[in-house]
Design a protein around this motif. Sequence first.
Motif, PDB file in Angstrom:
ATOM      1  N   ASN A   1       0.835  -1.208   0.000  1.00 55.43           N
ATOM      2  CA  ASN A   1       0.000   0.000   0.000  1.00 55.43           C
ATOM      3  C   ASN A   1       0.867   1.256   0.000  1.00 55.43           C
ATOM      4  O   ASN A   1       0.602   2.204  -0.737  1.00 55.43           O
ATOM      5  N   ALA A   2       1.915   1.257   0.821  1.00 54.24           N
ATOM      6  CA  ALA A   2       2.811   2.421   0.894  1.00 54.24           C
ATOM      7  C   ALA A   2       3.551   2.619  -0.427  1.00 54.24           C
ATOM      8  O   ALA A   2       3.701   3.749  -0.894  1.00 54.24           O
ATOM      9  N   GLN A   3       3.994   1.527  -1.037  1.00 56.56           N
ATOM     10  CA  GLN A   3       4.680   1.651  -2.327  1.00 56.56           C
ATOM     11  C   GLN A   3       3.736   2.158  -3.410  1.00 56.56           C
ATOM     12  O   GLN A   3       4.131   2.985  -4.236  1.00 56.56           O
ATOM     13  N   ALA A   4       2.502   1.675  -3.417  1.00 59.57           N
ATOM     14  CA  ALA A   4       1.521   2.147  -4.397  1.00 59.57           C
ATOM     15  C   ALA A   4       1.260   3.640  -4.196  1.00 59.57           C
ATOM     16  O   ALA A   4       1.162   4.401  -5.172  1.00 59.57           O
ATOM     17  N   TYR A   5       1.177   4.067  -2.948  1.00 60.32           N
ATOM     18  CA  TYR A   5       0.965   5.476  -2.651  1.00 60.32           C
ATOM     19  C   TYR A   5       2.149   6.318  -3.128  1.00 60.32           C
ATOM     20  O   TYR A   5       1.962   7.384  -3.719  1.00 60.32           O
ATOM     21  N   GLN A   6       3.362   5.848  -2.889  1.00 54.24           N
ATOM     22  CA  GLN A   6       4.558   6.569  -3.339  1.00 54.24           C
ATOM     23  C   GLN A   6       4.566   6.711  -4.863  1.00 54.24           C
ATOM     24  O   GLN A   6       4.887   7.773  -5.393  1.00 54.24           O
TER      25      GLN A   6
END
Length: 181
Positions: free
Chosen positions: A154-159
């Motif tokens: 989720n954090a990578q997708a957000y980045q």
Amino acid sequence: IVTLFRISNKLNATLDINTILDELAQEAIQIVHGESGFAGLRTSEGMSMWKYFYRGISIPFEHTWSFGEGIPGWVLKKKIPYGTSDAIHDPVLNHDLAINLAVQTIICTPIMNSADEVLAFFDIRNKQNGGGFSIDDQEMLMDLAPVASIAIQNAQAYQKHLIIETELKLSYQRLRELTAN
């Protein structure tokens, strides 16, 4: 299950990858009563970590293990956990690395992504009571890995979303500048 739910909520409360890795390392150390450990990400160079936790104290320590090198590199290559109860004589451990000097027992667990590739890992060291890690400890860490995977993905997708949004804004700005001339 209650512990995993609590940790899941904590990891998913942020979209900052470094915060997720810090929380993951500390939670994993705590649930198996470890003395120290760290969490890291798979990078283009291999398995990378930036912070080591020892008895609750955060110590900056950057290192990258290439594919197959050391325990994290072995985990990247084999895609399965690695454990040792005799780190002093372990043939896979990098014995010259400062964080490995007083280590006796280790459990290194891969975190897999939705494509069944290694996304990240966490490495927990030395049981607080001086004994070795149990099968229950290993199972608990394996149960924690998918929870961590979701938070990291989720954090990578957000980045990625932020990067695309920034690039799009720059493109619109350039287009406005071109059409204004």
